[in-house]
Write a protein that holds these residues in place. Structure first.
Motif, PDB file in Angstrom:
ATOM      1  N   SER A   1       0.835  -1.198   0.000  1.00  0.00           N
ATOM      2  CA  SER A   1       0.000   0.000   0.000  1.00  0.00           C
ATOM      3  C   SER A   1       0.874   1.254   0.000  1.00  0.00           C
ATOM      4  O   SER A   1       1.805   1.370   0.796  1.00  0.00           O
ATOM      5  CB  SER A   1      -0.905   0.023   1.239  1.00  0.00           C
ATOM      6  N   PHE A   2       0.543   2.209  -0.859  1.00  0.00           N
ATOM      7  CA  PHE A   2       1.304   3.456  -0.928  1.00  0.00           C
ATOM      8  C   PHE A   2       1.012   4.369   0.260  1.00  0.00           C
ATOM      9  O   PHE A   2       1.708   5.371   0.443  1.00  0.00           O
ATOM     10  CB  PHE A   2       1.019   4.182  -2.250  1.00  0.00           C
ATOM     11  N   ARG A   3       0.019   4.013   1.068  1.00  0.00           N
ATOM     12  CA  ARG A   3      -0.311   4.807   2.264  1.00  0.00           C
ATOM     13  C   ARG A   3       0.038   4.066   3.555  1.00  0.00           C
ATOM     14  O   ARG A   3      -0.391   4.456   4.631  1.00  0.00           O
ATOM     15  CB  ARG A   3      -1.801   5.154   2.263  1.00  0.00           C
ATOM     16  N   TYR A   4       0.814   3.008   3.443  1.00  0.00           N
ATOM     17  CA  TYR A   4       1.216   2.263   4.642  1.00  0.00           C
ATOM     18  C   TYR A   4       2.331   3.037   5.347  1.00  0.00           C
ATOM     19  O   TYR A   4       3.211   3.596   4.704  1.00  0.00           O
ATOM     20  CB  TYR A   4       1.715   0.869   4.258  1.00  0.00           C
ATOM     21  N   GLY A   5       2.278   3.046   6.667  1.00  0.00           N
ATOM     22  CA  GLY A   5       3.331   3.703   7.434  1.00  0.00           C
ATOM     23  C   GLY A   5       3.027   5.164   7.683  1.00  0.00           C
ATOM     24  O   GLY A   5       1.917   5.514   8.092  1.00  0.00           O
ATOM     25  N   ARG A   6       4.001   6.010   7.369  1.00  0.00           N
ATOM     26  CA  ARG A   6       3.853   7.444   7.658  1.00  0.00           C
ATOM     27  C   ARG A   6       4.632   8.252   6.617  1.00  0.00           C
ATOM     28  O   ARG A   6       5.524   7.724   5.952  1.00  0.00           O
ATOM     29  CB  ARG A   6       4.382   7.749   9.050  1.00  0.00           C
ATOM     30  N   PRO A   7       4.316   9.549   6.502  1.00  0.00           N
ATOM     31  CA  PRO A   7       5.047  10.375   5.543  1.00  0.00           C
ATOM     32  C   PRO A   7       6.531  10.491   5.921  1.00  0.00           C
ATOM     33  O   PRO A   7       6.881  10.567   7.096  1.00  0.00           O
ATOM     34  CB  PRO A   7       4.361  11.744   5.643  1.00  0.00           C
ATOM     35  N   PHE A   8       7.364  10.473   4.919  1.00  0.00           N
ATOM     36  CA  PHE A   8       8.798  10.696   5.093  1.00  0.00           C
ATOM     37  C   PHE A   8       9.016  12.182   5.345  1.00  0.00           C
ATOM     38  O   PHE A   8       8.467  13.027   4.645  1.00  0.00           O
ATOM     39  CB  PHE A   8       9.541  10.266   3.830  1.00  0.00           C
ATOM     40  N   THR A   9       9.814  12.519   6.353  1.00  0.00           N
ATOM     41  CA  THR A   9       9.988  13.916   6.755  1.00  0.00           C
ATOM     42  C   THR A   9      11.438  14.372   6.589  1.00  0.00           C
ATOM     43  O   THR A   9      12.355  13.555   6.456  1.00  0.00           O
ATOM     44  CB  THR A   9       9.594  14.101   8.232  1.00  0.00           C
ATOM     45  N   ASP A  10      11.627  15.691   6.659  1.00  0.00           N
ATOM     46  CA  ASP A  10      12.980  16.247   6.650  1.00  0.00           C
ATOM     47  C   ASP A  10      13.774  15.742   7.856  1.00  0.00           C
ATOM     48  O   ASP A  10      14.988  15.536   7.761  1.00  0.00           O
ATOM     49  CB  ASP A  10      12.933  17.775   6.662  1.00  0.00           C
ATOM     50  N   GLN A  11      13.095  15.547   8.975  1.00  0.00           N
ATOM     51  CA  GLN A  11      13.774  15.017  10.165  1.00  0.00           C
ATOM     52  C   GLN A  11      14.279  13.596   9.907  1.00  0.00           C
ATOM     53  O   GLN A  11      15.398  13.251  10.295  1.00  0.00           O
ATOM     54  CB  GLN A  11      12.840  15.035  11.375  1.00  0.00           C
ATOM     55  N   ASP A  12      13.472  12.774   9.240  1.00  0.00           N
ATOM     56  CA  ASP A  12      13.921  11.427   8.862  1.00  0.00           C
ATOM     57  C   ASP A  12      15.191  11.521   8.019  1.00  0.00           C
ATOM     58  O   ASP A  12      16.161  10.797   8.244  1.00  0.00           O
ATOM     59  CB  ASP A  12      12.847  10.689   8.048  1.00  0.00           C
ATOM     60  N   PHE A  13      15.157  12.411   7.035  1.00  0.00           N
ATOM     61  CA  PHE A  13      16.299  12.576   6.141  1.00  0.00           C
ATOM     62  C   PHE A  13      17.553  12.934   6.944  1.00  0.00           C
ATOM     63  O   PHE A  13      18.613  12.324   6.764  1.00  0.00           O
ATOM     64  CB  PHE A  13      15.991  13.665   5.106  1.00  0.00           C
ATOM     65  N   GLU A  14      17.438  13.908   7.831  1.00  0.00           N
ATOM     66  CA  GLU A  14      18.600  14.358   8.608  1.00  0.00           C
ATOM     67  C   GLU A  14      19.099  13.263   9.551  1.00  0.00           C
ATOM     68  O   GLU A  14      20.311  13.098   9.731  1.00  0.00           O
ATOM     69  CB  GLU A  14      18.267  15.626   9.387  1.00  0.00           C
ATOM     70  N   GLU A  15      18.192  12.506  10.133  1.00  0.00           N
ATOM     71  CA  GLU A  15      18.603  11.413  11.027  1.00  0.00           C
ATOM     72  C   GLU A  15      19.339  10.312  10.256  1.00  0.00           C
ATOM     73  O   GLU A  15      20.317   9.746  10.747  1.00  0.00           O
ATOM     74  CB  GLU A  15      17.385  10.846  11.761  1.00  0.00           C
TER      75      GLU A  15
END
Length: 198
Positions: A68-82
């Motif tokens: 599913s393309f809506r599984y999980g959560r939106p990817f964020t800038d914080q995810d990117f930086e981490e």
């Protein structure tokens, strides 16, 4: 001499294009999971990013929820930086993109892969895909661009009839570990060679 995926694509005889699904039409920019200290999805310690959404829907898929393309959560800038901060640690060997289908989530996948190439050129990038290497060479510009950033592509649909749990990094015998830079140089598929890969 290095040949880009786009240049290789132009040289191929045109077979009927694989069923083309485009990331801008499908991706919701969701991630199912981000695993730090992953030691399963490629060699050594890695950051593994599971991108949400896949249209292949292979019977027996071990990760059906992530189709599913809506599984999980939106990817964020914080995810990117981490992710970038984690990869700065010397014990990480690289980044792994899987899912879902990374080549249908190229906004996230390209952002990560390009940043790794720029900031950490000594790290490697692995990706899993239901597409074969040859199909990707005949597909859209964003897929070709992502292919150009990858070191190893584990390609092909999971086939239940060819399931083999003794294989390293693959679920079925039809899937290959493609050495992408070597394949681009040779103009044909070159398999990744490592002593631990059966």
């Amino acid at each position: 001499m290095h040949i880009s995926a786009k240049e290789l694509s132009a040289r191929l005889p045109k077979n009927p294009a694989p069923k083309e699904w485009l990331a801008p039409d499908l991706s919701q920019d969701y991630v199912a999971d981000i695993k730090y200290h992953d030691a399963v999805d490629g060699p050594g310690y890695r950051v593994a990013v599971y991108l949400s959404g896949c249209r292949f829907q292979c019977p027996g898929c071990y990760n059906q929820a992530v189709q599913s393309f809506r599984y999980g959560r939106p990817f964020t800038d914080q995810d990117f930086e981490e992710i970038m901060a984690a990869l700065a640690e010397p014990y990480y060997q690289g980044l792994t993109l899987l899912g879902g289908e990374p080549f249908l989530n190229t906004r996230i996948a390209l952002r990560l892969a390009k940043a790794v190439r720029e900031r950490y050129p000594d790290k490697n990038i692995w990706s899993w895909s239901g597409y074969t290497y040859e199909e990707l060479l005949q597909d859209s510009a964003d897929k070709l661009e992502l292919l150009d950033t990858i070191d190893v592509l584990v390609d092909g649909r999971f086939l239940e009839a060819e399931k083999d749990l003794t294989l390293s990094f693959r679920g079925s015998r039809n899937q290959r570990l493609v050495d992408v830079p070597a394949s681009q140089q040779a103009g044909s598929v070159q398999l990744f060679d490592a002593w631990y890969v059966k």
